[in-house]
Write a protein that holds these residues in place. Structure first.
Motif, PDB file in Angstrom:
ATOM      1  N   ILE A  54       7.892  -8.440  -6.868  1.00  0.00           N
ATOM      2  CA  ILE A  54       6.584  -7.801  -6.680  1.00  0.00           C
ATOM      3  C   ILE A  54       5.819  -8.545  -5.589  1.00  0.00           C
ATOM      4  N   LYS A  58       4.432  -7.266  -1.990  1.00  0.00           N
ATOM      5  CA  LYS A  58       3.052  -7.426  -1.526  1.00  0.00           C
ATOM      6  C   LYS A  58       3.005  -8.017  -0.119  1.00  0.00           C
ATOM      7  N   GLN A  84      12.646  -1.507  -7.621  1.00  0.00           N
ATOM      8  CA  GLN A  84      11.488  -0.986  -8.348  1.00  0.00           C
ATOM      9  C   GLN A  84      10.327  -1.979  -8.345  1.00  0.00           C
ATOM     10  N   ASP A  85      10.625  -3.268  -8.515  1.00  0.00           N
ATOM     11  CA  ASP A  85       9.556  -4.272  -8.460  1.00  0.00           C
ATOM     12  C   ASP A  85       9.006  -4.403  -7.045  1.00  0.00           C
ATOM     13  N   LYS A  88       6.511  -1.732  -6.493  1.00  0.00           N
ATOM     14  CA  LYS A  88       5.233  -2.053  -7.146  1.00  0.00           C
ATOM     15  C   LYS A  88       4.379  -2.920  -6.222  1.00  0.00           C
ATOM     16  N   ASP A  91       3.026  -0.912  -3.297  1.00  0.00           N
ATOM     17  CA  ASP A  91       1.940  -0.029  -3.739  1.00  0.00           C
ATOM     18  C   ASP A  91       0.605  -0.753  -3.884  1.00  0.00           C
ATOM     19  N   TYR A  92       0.647  -2.050  -4.138  1.00  0.00           N
ATOM     20  CA  TYR A  92      -0.604  -2.813  -4.198  1.00  0.00           C
ATOM     21  C   TYR A  92      -1.280  -2.895  -2.832  1.00  0.00           C
ATOM     22  N   LYS A  96      -2.218   4.630  -0.833  1.00  0.00           N
ATOM     23  CA  LYS A  96      -1.421   5.709  -1.409  1.00  0.00           C
ATOM     24  C   LYS A  96      -1.311   6.914  -0.474  1.00  0.00           C
TER      25      LYS A  96
END
Length: 122
Positions: A54, A58, A84-85, A88, A91-92, A96
């Motif tokens: 994740i 970022k 998948q992580d 995430k 997306d932070y 969007k």
């Protein structure tokens, strides 16, 4: 057994982590960035060492948001904990509205990039 040091890989280590913890075997410096290794209530004997996926997402997302501001962005990612992580984390950081497509692939696929004729992101 004294300890496991630097067990390699998320899927392989997920197959043994419950056994190691139930046997109270110290499981240190897991060579995987899965956030699952930061779960002392479930795996009290397991300690990861890599930056998690994740956070990697970022960092990449911050770069994309800065250098590709306002552009359309598509994700093409592994369909496992790593991918998948990572999504995430992206997306932070990436607005969007900029993300126009997400496509997961199986790491066992022989040609994951091949799309049917006429395919376009929606």
């Amino acid at each position: 057994m004294y300890a496991i040091f630097n067990g390699l890989g998320t899927p392989t280590h997920l197959n043994v982590v419950s056994f190691l913890n139930s046997s109270k075997v110290p499981d240190v410096f897991v060579a995987s960035g899965c956030g699952c290794w930061n779960n002392p209530s479930t795996y009290p004997e397991t300690f990861g060492w890599q930056i998690n996926y994740i956070r990697e997402g970022k960092i990449l997302g911050s770069y994309v948001a800065k250098h590709f501001k306002g552009m359309k962005i598509g994700y093409f990612y592994q369909n496992d904990e790593f991918g998948q992580d990572g999504v995430k984390g992206l997306d932070y950081m990436i607005p969007k509205a900029q993300v126009v497509a997400r496509e997961a692939y199986n790491v066992a696929a022989t040609n994951p990039a091949r799309k049917p004729a006429g395919w376009s992101p929606s």
